[in-house]
Design an enzyme around this catalytic site. Sequence first.
Site, PDB file in Angstrom:
ATOM      1  CE  LYS A  71      -4.351  -0.968  -0.178  1.00 26.00           C
ATOM      2  NZ  LYS A  71      -5.526  -0.026  -1.098  1.00 26.00           N
ATOM      3  CB  SER A  87      -0.594  -7.418  -1.512  1.00 25.56           C
ATOM      4  OG  SER A  87      -2.040  -8.692  -1.005  1.00 25.56           O
TER       5      SER A  87
END
Length: 638
Positions: A163, A441
Amino acid sequence: MEGLLLQPPQGPLFLRPRRSKLAPRILTRPHYIPSKSIKTFINATLSKPTAEIPPLPTSSSSSHENPLLSSTLSSPPYRANKVSSNSLQYPSGYLGAVPERTVKDGDNESIVNAMEYLTNILSSKVYDVAIESPLQLASKLSERLGVRIWLKREDLQPVFSFKLRGAYNMMAKVPKEQLQRGVICSSAGNHAQGVALAAKRLGCDAVIAMPVTTPEIKWQSVERLGATVVLVGDSYDEAQTYAKKRAKEEGRTFIPPFDHPDVIMGQGTVGMEIVRQMQGPLHAIFVPVGGGGLIAGIAAYVKRVNPEVKIIGVEPSDANAMALSLHHGQRVMLDQVGGFADGVAVKEVGEETFRLCKELIDGVVLVSRDAICASIKRVKGTLILIPQSLIPLPPSSPIDTDMFEEKRSILEPAGALALAGAEAYCKYYGIKDANIVAITSGANMNFDKLRVVTELANVGRQQEALLATVLPEVPGSFKHFCELVGPMNISEFKYRSNLGKDAVVLYSVGLHTAFELEEMKKRMELSQLRTYNLTASDLVKDHLRYLIGGKSNFPDEVLCRFVFPERPGTLMKFLDSFSPRWNISLFHYRGQGETGANVLVGIQVPQSEMDEFRSRASSLGYDYVVVTDDNDFHLLMH
């Protein structure tokens, strides 16, 4: 039910208020045979429009410099249609929700937009704060599947998630004078940490609005990065409303989590790295999908430079907003979203992310919660976490040892999502001798959620099955049952006498092949012992396995599954809505390390009062579903 009338804030249902010293709490709540050409199960259609969604706010920095902003994000408000996640389901590994292409070759606007994304990804400044994450071979899994599974280790980023790429890329483009006014975002996890770290690097003030239900480990991690945390509202939507309002009042730049070209371009650097790191032909890249920023960015780059590579999204079967949007040809909103993989628990995908995905990606694979847990466990035995001092690694380094040698080494559910999808896809289509990339992720796992992962991992790997067998209450029946189980290893066993009536034994068995399980069931049935496979039932795995021990029949009993927010006063608010109006006949709470806890409730409501019950349940504001007619409940509890 007097025992439920607890005084807040006692017990696990009443967690302590979590708030920053600088920010008080505000805004109190206003049997299936696979086929390569399969027809998906559509159980519902779009509902009537329910909500007007405001246009996406943009940063003052890029609105004049980036033509993508004016060309793709200036559409007027629209009314979103609500749908159920159950309205689009298909077998695990099947590539569904394949978009119908609307962009034609030679479309000048499309070409311009594609070049904008490509050039901006190539020139991104994300490496001021992010690392080029390694691409590692999962050797054991690759050997077992007969393909080469490569893991793109975004869980090794400084904030253990991809992110920060998008957040920093957007913030680095904000003019200095605007940046001095500060930034603000709304997030319950990884995006918050990305913004906080980016702000620290850029030397600007950051405010992070997070729901009061945010786990303590997450908001404390944000505070340690120097940002101001405001715990506000019961949901992400309320936190976002607050953040946008404050951004306007204070002149701060709002940093969206996914639906902004600059954010998408930052995430697109993941795709750029994969193309550079991957030696040899690549079959597909599997990407976890929440709001769509990561897969949109990867597709925008990879499809431009290597269009034969498939870009495949992976979503939880109960959080499939992108798959449903692609299926309907327009963005839709989920009426309820599963929260186990909280990093992708998004009710509605972004406007720009959906546009890019509709044009570029090859479809979406859906996976179960059990499969996600199995992937978390599988990675543990395949890779080692590399100490930060050794990063970056060589572009493609095969590693095969234990992963528990460093902190935060276990993937969070959203982080393991793409791997679960990649494995299911390879099994379904029989893919062999190909290169497959899965994005890991994130690794921001709540410790409380590890218990659930541990319990479900063997189920997801098909190494354990949950069964129920009906036994006659006669001497020797229990011994005969155990003899029929034979060599199967029993890992859980629950039995209680039922006063001369038939009893139900609930048990888990370790299994090596599906053939062994079927053989055991046949032995049971030949001995007139009815046996049921309950492995796929979330109701049993979450609640009923803990309640078995006696059967009761209560008149007018309505059985519901509620999602309780993990905050003080939740239980009392629930009881104020239904008690003493109706008798509560069953209550089972089970925290799962999420922002919401699963609660199974039985309430005695006469049929003539059901409209009133539904009205009160809707006004309560907690997501719920009625499961009164569930066959597994009647087998085990009635």
